[in-house]
Design an enzyme around this catalytic site. Structure first.
Site, PDB file in Angstrom:
ATOM      1  N   ARG A  77       0.855  -1.199   0.000  1.00 59.09           N
ATOM      2  CA  ARG A  77       0.000   0.000   0.000  1.00 59.09           C
ATOM      3  C   ARG A  77       0.883   1.238   0.000  1.00 59.09           C
ATOM      4  NH1 ARG A  77      -1.199   1.724   4.555  1.00 59.09           N
ATOM      5  NH2 ARG A  77      -1.943  -0.227   5.439  1.00 59.09           N
ATOM      6  N   TYR A 130     -16.754  17.589 -14.825  1.00 59.29           N
ATOM      7  CA  TYR A 130     -17.033  16.168 -15.050  1.00 59.29           C
ATOM      8  C   TYR A 130     -18.035  15.709 -13.982  1.00 59.29           C
ATOM      9  CZ  TYR A 130     -16.339  11.145 -14.980  1.00 59.29           C
ATOM     10  OH  TYR A 130     -16.548   9.795 -14.996  1.00 59.29           O
ATOM     11  N   ASP A 203      -7.651  19.463 -13.814  1.00 61.05           N
ATOM     12  CA  ASP A 203      -7.955  18.120 -14.305  1.00 61.05           C
ATOM     13  C   ASP A 203      -7.505  18.093 -15.762  1.00 61.05           C
ATOM     14  OD1 ASP A 203      -9.093  15.861 -15.470  1.00 61.05           O
ATOM     15  OD2 ASP A 203     -10.876  15.925 -14.187  1.00 61.05           O
ATOM     16  N   LYS A 228      -8.378   7.304 -19.269  1.00 59.87           N
ATOM     17  CA  LYS A 228      -8.665   7.888 -20.579  1.00 59.87           C
ATOM     18  C   LYS A 228      -7.395   7.872 -21.436  1.00 59.87           C
ATOM     19  CE  LYS A 228     -12.563   8.448 -18.444  1.00 59.87           C
ATOM     20  NZ  LYS A 228     -12.888   9.656 -17.699  1.00 59.87           N
TER      21      LYS A 228
HETATM   22  C1  LIG Z   1     -13.359   9.974 -16.362  1.00 60.08           C
HETATM   23  C2  LIG Z   1     -13.016  11.284 -15.779  1.00 60.08           C
HETATM   24  C3  LIG Z   1     -12.798  11.440 -14.391  1.00 60.08           C
HETATM   25  C4  LIG Z   1     -12.989  10.309 -13.406  1.00 60.08           C
HETATM   26  O1  LIG Z   1     -12.042   9.318 -13.558  1.00 60.08           O
HETATM   27  P1  LIG Z   1     -12.341   7.748 -13.247  1.00 60.08           P
HETATM   28  O2  LIG Z   1     -11.070   7.095 -13.677  1.00 60.08           O
HETATM   29  O3  LIG Z   1     -13.530   7.344 -14.058  1.00 60.08           O
HETATM   30  O4  LIG Z   1     -12.594   7.643 -11.782  1.00 60.08           O
HETATM   31  C5  LIG Z   1     -12.421  12.687 -13.937  1.00 60.08           C
HETATM   32  N1  LIG Z   1     -12.288  13.745 -14.766  1.00 60.08           N
HETATM   33  C6  LIG Z   1     -12.502  13.636 -16.098  1.00 60.08           C
HETATM   34  C7  LIG Z   1     -12.341  14.836 -16.968  1.00 60.08           C
HETATM   35  C8  LIG Z   1     -12.879  12.406 -16.652  1.00 60.08           C
HETATM   36  O5  LIG Z   1     -13.109  12.323 -17.962  1.00 60.08           O
END
Ligand SMILES: *Cc1c(COP(=O)(O)O)cnc(C)c1O
Length: 413
Positions: A77, A130, A203, A228
């Site tokens: 961890r 998001y 983000d 992504k």
């Molecule tokens: C998908 C996404 C998230 C969340 O991420 P997860 O891996 O699904 O928990 C946060 N911000 C953006 C812009 C996203 O596209």
């Protein structure tokens, strides 16, 4: 050898940025983006020469006498070599002090929020954040005492006005936003946040570190859903925080270990494998997106194309300044209303109907009924005739032919 005895402090390595101090320091050697993506965070294994970080499927580590840790590893961890390699690479591509890999993007966001805020504090968030981020702030963090105010990231004055002096600790933005692809000025918003004694969080999921490096523009923290573009193959869920400042990094690291939502070694391996090809994939995503945009702009069934690369996009000049290229996400509106938008999504074949984005395969979705259904009837409602594409890296002509078919034809001679 360029690894250090402390696995979590030695992320810079020879290919990265410094493992001590801040990124603003001058460094003797900083490799190019692709070199960092491929080499940072890991040196071929001393015993076997393994060129790729092995998947260390181990929870614990033999100690050479009590407290005699080998390379700082004690319990997985706290640190695991497969994850350490990924974290080093993430820090290097974002030009940060340290990177942290989590089980998901939202786990990364949760750790960041709890590390850096306390009950009674306040955050400014994008008014079109998001959906999962909004839910985390609104339904999880708020009941614990963290207030938030939404503001449009494209409007600096509105963001400034949303700050509560003395209480706002985080200004949180996305750029480009989803699905309207609004652009926020990272440099200016960093200054606005800092003036108020707050940190700017970006983000960077949509742009990826290849197209945009917010820490070099003054942001304090970057978060990613590595699910992504960074992972890039729609085969793993993950998240990351990358930090500019040593002090802040210590707090994130403490919370990562204390809360425990870490990336496991198998997930870290896949994410790291994806990161190595991020540069070539993003260039192809952008090439294909540009071709799709050119095609859609001239199509009789399309009333509007939304893409920061278009000169008429409100954020075009800003995007051209702070991004390398304009990304792989394209939104467009059709002339035939919601019914036609739904039909286009249903008819597309090469574009797979589905949520998420950033994988090698092209995806199509109807934000109004899918990713953004929860904001229907609010100020954040998206147009019903809107379609969002995550343009993949298939053969461009196949993508154009598929869209033309889905739109009912007549878009190409
Ligand atoms: C998908 C996404 C998230 C969340 O991420 P997860 O891996 O699904 O928990 C946060 N911000 C953006 C812009 C996203 O596209």
């Amino acid at each position: 050898m360029f690894t250090t005895s402390n696995p979590v402090a030695g992320q810079g390595c020879r290919w990265g940025v410094s493992s001590v101090g801040t990124v603003s320091q001058e460094h003797a050697f900083k490799a190019g983006f692709e070199t960092r993506a491929i080499h940072a965070g890991y040196e071929p294994d001393e015993m076997t020469g393994a060129v790729i970080p092995p998947i260390y499927a181990t929870s614990t580590y033999k100690q050479d006498g009590v407290g005699g840790l080998r390379g700082g590893y004690e319990y997985s961890r706290s640190a695991n070599p497969t994850r350490t390699a990924l974290e080093g690479a993430l820090a290097a591509v974002e030009e940060g002090e340290r990177g942290f890999a989590f089980a998901s993007g939202l786990a990364a966001e949760d750790a960041l929020i709890r590390a850096l805020t306390r009950p009674g504090d306040h955050a400014v968030i994008p008014d079109d954040a998001y959906g999962g981020t909004f839910r985390l702030f609104d339904k999880v963090a708020r009941p614990w005492g963290l207030e938030h105010s939404p503001a449009p990231v494209g409007d600096v004055d509105a963001v400034r006005a949303a700050i509560v002096p003395g209480r706002t600790k985080l200004v949180w933005i996305e750029t480009p936003t989803n699905p309207m692809l609004t652009i926020g000025d990272i440099e200016v918003l960093a200054a606005v946040a800092h003036e108020a004694g707050a940190l700017l969080v970006v983000d960077n999921t949509f742009a990826s570190p290849y197209l945009q490096q917010p820490l070099t523009l003054g942001a304090d923290l970057v978060v990613h859903s590595t699910t992504k573009y960074v992972g890039g193959h729609s085969d793993v869920v993950g998240g990351a925080v990358v930090v500019r400042d040593h002090e802040v990094a210590e707090r994130i690291g403490f919370h990562q270990n204390s809360m425990g939502a870490v990336a496991g070694p198998f997930d870290a391996f896949l994410t790291h494998r994806g990161l190595k090809t991020l540069g070539v994939r993003m260039d192809r995503h952008c090439d294909n997106a540009e071709k799709v945009v050119d095609f859609l702009v001239g199509h009789p069934q399309v009333s509007e194309v939304i893409y920061p690369g278009l000169e008429e996009h409100a954020g075009h000049a800003l995007a051209a300044r702070q991004m390398r290229r304009f990304g792989g996400i394209v939104s467009f509106r059709v002339t035939g209303g919601e019914q036609q938008a739904l039909q286009v999504c249903a008819r597309a074949e090469v574009f797979t109907l589905g949520e998420s984005l950033g994988g090698v395969e092209s995806l199509i979705e109807h934000p109004g009924r899918m990713t953004h259904a929860s904001v229907a009837g609010t100020d954040l409602e998206v147009p019903a005739d809107l379609v969002r594409l995550s343009v993949g890296i298939e053969t461009a002509d196949d993508l154009l032919a598929d869209l033309d078919r889905a739109l009912g034809g007549s878009g190409r001679e």
